[in-house]
Motif scaffolding. Structure first.
Motif, PDB file in Angstrom:
ATOM      1  N   ASP A 184      86.842  33.153  46.320  1.00 49.74           N
ATOM      2  CA  ASP A 184      87.984  32.279  46.578  1.00 49.74           C
ATOM      3  C   ASP A 184      89.282  32.956  46.152  1.00 49.74           C
ATOM      4  O   ASP A 184      89.274  34.065  45.614  1.00 49.74           O
ATOM      5  N   THR A 185      90.389  32.265  46.395  1.00 50.98           N
ATOM      6  CA  THR A 185      91.715  32.803  46.124  1.00 50.98           C
ATOM      7  C   THR A 185      92.335  32.123  44.911  1.00 50.98           C
ATOM      8  O   THR A 185      92.175  30.913  44.732  1.00 50.98           O
ATOM      9  N   THR A 186      93.044  32.896  44.090  1.00 55.56           N
ATOM     10  CA  THR A 186      93.686  32.336  42.908  1.00 55.56           C
ATOM     11  C   THR A 186      94.926  33.150  42.569  1.00 55.56           C
ATOM     12  O   THR A 186      95.186  34.203  43.173  1.00 55.56           O
ATOM     13  N   VAL A 187      95.694  32.678  41.590  1.00 53.90           N
ATOM     14  CA  VAL A 187      96.889  33.407  41.147  1.00 53.90           C
ATOM     15  C   VAL A 187      96.489  34.652  40.370  1.00 53.90           C
ATOM     16  O   VAL A 187      97.037  35.735  40.568  1.00 53.90           O
ATOM     17  N   HIS A 188      95.525  34.508  39.463  1.00 48.20           N
ATOM     18  CA  HIS A 188      95.052  35.617  38.643  1.00 48.20           C
ATOM     19  C   HIS A 188      93.531  35.681  38.781  1.00 48.20           C
ATOM     20  O   HIS A 188      92.842  34.748  38.393  1.00 48.20           O
ATOM     21  N   PRO A 189      92.976  36.757  39.354  1.00 49.65           N
ATOM     22  CA  PRO A 189      91.538  36.815  39.628  1.00 49.65           C
ATOM     23  C   PRO A 189      90.670  36.604  38.390  1.00 49.65           C
ATOM     24  O   PRO A 189      91.022  37.029  37.287  1.00 49.65           O
ATOM     25  N   PHE A 190      89.526  35.961  38.582  1.00 50.06           N
ATOM     26  CA  PHE A 190      88.571  35.733  37.503  1.00 50.06           C
ATOM     27  C   PHE A 190      87.191  35.495  38.095  1.00 50.06           C
ATOM     28  O   PHE A 190      87.033  35.294  39.310  1.00 50.06           O
TER      29      PHE A 190
ATOM     30  N   ARG B 121      80.688  32.515  40.683  1.00 48.78           N
ATOM     31  CA  ARG B 121      81.803  32.572  41.623  1.00 48.78           C
ATOM     32  C   ARG B 121      82.853  33.589  41.191  1.00 48.78           C
ATOM     33  O   ARG B 121      83.114  33.753  40.002  1.00 48.78           O
ATOM     34  N   ILE B 122      83.435  34.250  42.186  1.00 47.91           N
ATOM     35  CA  ILE B 122      84.494  35.220  41.928  1.00 47.91           C
ATOM     36  C   ILE B 122      85.730  34.829  42.734  1.00 47.91           C
ATOM     37  O   ILE B 122      85.647  34.106  43.721  1.00 47.91           O
TER      38      ILE B 122
ATOM     39  N   GLY C 283      90.780  44.309  42.972  1.00 44.35           N
ATOM     40  CA  GLY C 283      90.574  43.053  42.274  1.00 44.35           C
ATOM     41  C   GLY C 283      89.230  42.443  42.631  1.00 44.35           C
ATOM     42  O   GLY C 283      88.505  41.931  41.762  1.00 44.35           O
ATOM     43  N   THR C 284      88.865  42.520  43.895  1.00 45.47           N
ATOM     44  CA  THR C 284      87.568  42.005  44.329  1.00 45.47           C
ATOM     45  C   THR C 284      86.435  42.822  43.733  1.00 45.47           C
ATOM     46  O   THR C 284      85.457  42.273  43.209  1.00 45.47           O
ATOM     47  N   ALA C 285      86.542  44.147  43.788  1.00 44.56           N
ATOM     48  CA  ALA C 285      85.494  45.007  43.221  1.00 44.56           C
ATOM     49  C   ALA C 285      85.319  44.740  41.729  1.00 44.56           C
ATOM     50  O   ALA C 285      84.197  44.724  41.214  1.00 44.56           O
ATOM     51  N   HIS C 286      86.424  44.524  41.044  1.00 47.72           N
ATOM     52  CA  HIS C 286      86.390  44.233  39.611  1.00 47.72           C
ATOM     53  C   HIS C 286      85.610  42.950  39.334  1.00 47.72           C
ATOM     54  O   HIS C 286      84.707  42.924  38.486  1.00 47.72           O
ATOM     55  N   GLU C 287      85.940  41.891  40.057  1.00 46.65           N
ATOM     56  CA  GLU C 287      85.268  40.615  39.816  1.00 46.65           C
ATOM     57  C   GLU C 287      83.812  40.646  40.281  1.00 46.65           C
ATOM     58  O   GLU C 287      82.969  39.947  39.719  1.00 46.65           O
ATOM     59  N   VAL C 288      83.509  41.463  41.272  1.00 44.44           N
ATOM     60  CA  VAL C 288      82.109  41.650  41.673  1.00 44.44           C
ATOM     61  C   VAL C 288      81.298  42.179  40.493  1.00 44.44           C
ATOM     62  O   VAL C 288      80.173  41.736  40.241  1.00 44.44           O
TER      63      VAL C 288
END
Length: 506
Positions: A230-236, A246-247, A262-267
């Protein structure tokens, strides 16, 4: 008797875990879907659930089950996971017994309100409007540290929540050596000609960024049957048991790397949680009972080690882009039609000091972390006041990166952490960088098979190795125990510096 006592304790902990997962769900919603007007009542809801979780943990029934379990495990082997379960539950029981329930609830209630205030302040670069919330956060953090207890520095108590074993003194020692090593590599890397990077700032529609992010997440073995993006202001990343992890990411239309990495990081975070042994679901070994989070990773630093490993050692490699750049180019033919895979790699690994931590290159990233830890410690001991923060921040950025901060949004207001009460968590990013490199070096030392698989775009062998050596254990082992099991020694910055030197200097 042993199994009956453990079963009774696990049932108590399972109830705590359930409440914390409900809290996490409310938090996820507040950062992704909730209208801004819901912040105050959402904060109260989260505070109530946090208090309920603490009350369940400290209930007489839990203490009785814990007493019985401690007696029941005496005959078990020293390395039995049940021993870790009981020991960690006892430590959490003692920890929370020291902290007034009113302080727990007040901190929890402040988080959502302060985060909403931060979002508004960041959007308008208005630090003054956020000052009262941050002052209250610091005030409550000091009270929390005093309740926990500390000897040398109040920051020690807060750091211990996120990275047990670390203190202001130990971090100062780690950072001193890293600063010297990083500065040496940074100076050599910056002496090289700057690569072309203009194409990173072209217009990249969000739909295309999301499609590519989903593609690389799946390639990295993130299980969308047990997760979502999903989309957010600050990834988590957030997990509600191992089967719902969930990422999130954010999309910047005029800067492509933000969402890609950012996506790779949260993965990496998500894989850790999805990889915890299912047998630990709803137990102490998948619950941070001290921090009151439903988290399976053994420490924030260990968690960051996995996200930084996948973000940097995998996604920020030339091998990765030789394989995946054609798909990105296909997604954005007009924007990237005049770019090669090698040019793209050089651009996303260019060394260019900047203002934004989450967009920093590998060589300057830790300077961002170290200055935040320095500031946090000063806020905790009172040597720095909240209203003095922008000046201190800007001076540190000038000292470390030679930059003049243009506004608060690109300075002191850029991170979400303080608005959520996470004072003490920033050092874990650098701990994660060091640990991730150390683990990756140990895996590579086992033979060429891993690199052969990565070169072929097969990420399952890496995921399998990490699941076997790190993820499956959840919170069973401490960070240092994990490192000794995987690498044969405790936290050591040398593999990290060696990795950066080879990558950026050659």
């Amino acid at each position: 008797m042993t199994m009956h006592a453990l079963k009774a304790l696990n049932e108590r902990v399972a109830a705590v875990n359930d409440v914390l997962n409900a809290t996490s769900l409310l938090t996820w919603d507040s950062r992704t879907m909730m209208p801004s007007g819901g912040a105050e009542t959402r904060g109260q809801q989260i505070a109530t659930l946090t208090r309920i979780a603490r009350d369940l943990l400290l209930a007489p029934e839990t203490e009785a089950a814990l007493d019985a379990a401690e007696k029941g495990i005496e005959s078990l082997p020293e390395d039995a996971p049940e021993r870790s379960m009981v020991a960690q539950t006892r430590a959490a029981f003692i920890h929370h017994s020291r902290i007034p329930a009113s302080l727990i609830q007040e901190r929890a209630a402040l988080r959502t309100v302060a985060q909403s205030a931060w979002i508004k302040a960041r959007a308008t670069s208005d630090f003054a409007s956020y000052v009262p919330y941050l002052e209250k956060t610091v005030e409550l953090s000091r009270a929390y540290a005093d309740a926990i207890g500390w000897e040398e520095h109040p920051y020690d108590a807060m750091v211990s929540i996120y990275e047990p074993g670390e203190t202001a003194a130990s971090l100062r020692q780690l950072f001193t050596g890293l600063r010297i090593g990083l500065k040496f590599i940074l100076d050599q890397a910056r002496a090289k000609p700057a690569p072309r990077s203009d194409f990173l700032f072209r217009d990249f529609p969000e739909d295309g960024q999301r499609a590519f992010g989903l593609r690389i997440a799946e390639a990295m073995t993130y299980d969308f049957g047990r997760g979502r993006l999903d989309t957010t202001v600050h990834p988590f990343e957030v997990s509600f048991t191992r089967n719902d992890v969930r990422i999130t990411t954010r999309y910047t239309r005029n800067y492509l790397p933000a969402s890609v990495f950012g996506t790779a990081h949260e993965v990496g975070h998500g894989l850790y949680e999805q990889g915890v042994d299912p047998a630990y679901t709803r137990t102490t070994l998948a619950t941070d009972l001290i921090g009151l989070y439903a988290v399976g990773g053994t420490s924030f630093g260990a968690h960051e080690s996995q996200s930084r490993l996948w973000e940097n050692h995998v996604a920020r490699s030339l091998t990765f882009w030789r394989l995946h750049f054609p798909a990105l180019q296909e997604q954005f033919p007009d924007q990237l039609g005049d770019v090669t895979a090698e040019e793209f790699y050089r651009a996303v690994t260019r060394v260019e000091p900047g203002f934004i931590r989450v967009e920093a290159d590998e060589l300057t990233y830790d300077f961002h972390i170290m200055l935040r830890a320095e500031i946090e410690a000063a806020l905790m001991d009172g040597s720095l006041k909240v209203n003095e923060l922008p000046e201190a921040w800007n001076a540190a950025i000038k000292r470390d990166l030679g930059l003049d901060v243009p506004d608060a949004a690109r300075g002191v207001l850029q991170d979400v952490h303080w608005s959520t009460g996470y004072i003490g968590s920033f050092p874990t990013y650098t701990v994660g960088n060091v640990m991730g490199a150390q683990v990756m070096a140990a895996l590579r030392a086992e033979g060429p098979g891993l690199d052969d698989a990565l070169a072929a775009g097969d990420y399952a062998p890496l995921a399998d190795a990490l699941r076997d050596k790190v993820w499956q254990h959840g919170r069973r082992f401490t960070r240092e125990e994990l490192l000794h099991r995987v690498t044969g020694r405790g936290l050591d910055p040398e593999p990290y510096l060696a990795y950066l030197h080879e990558k950026y200097v050659g």
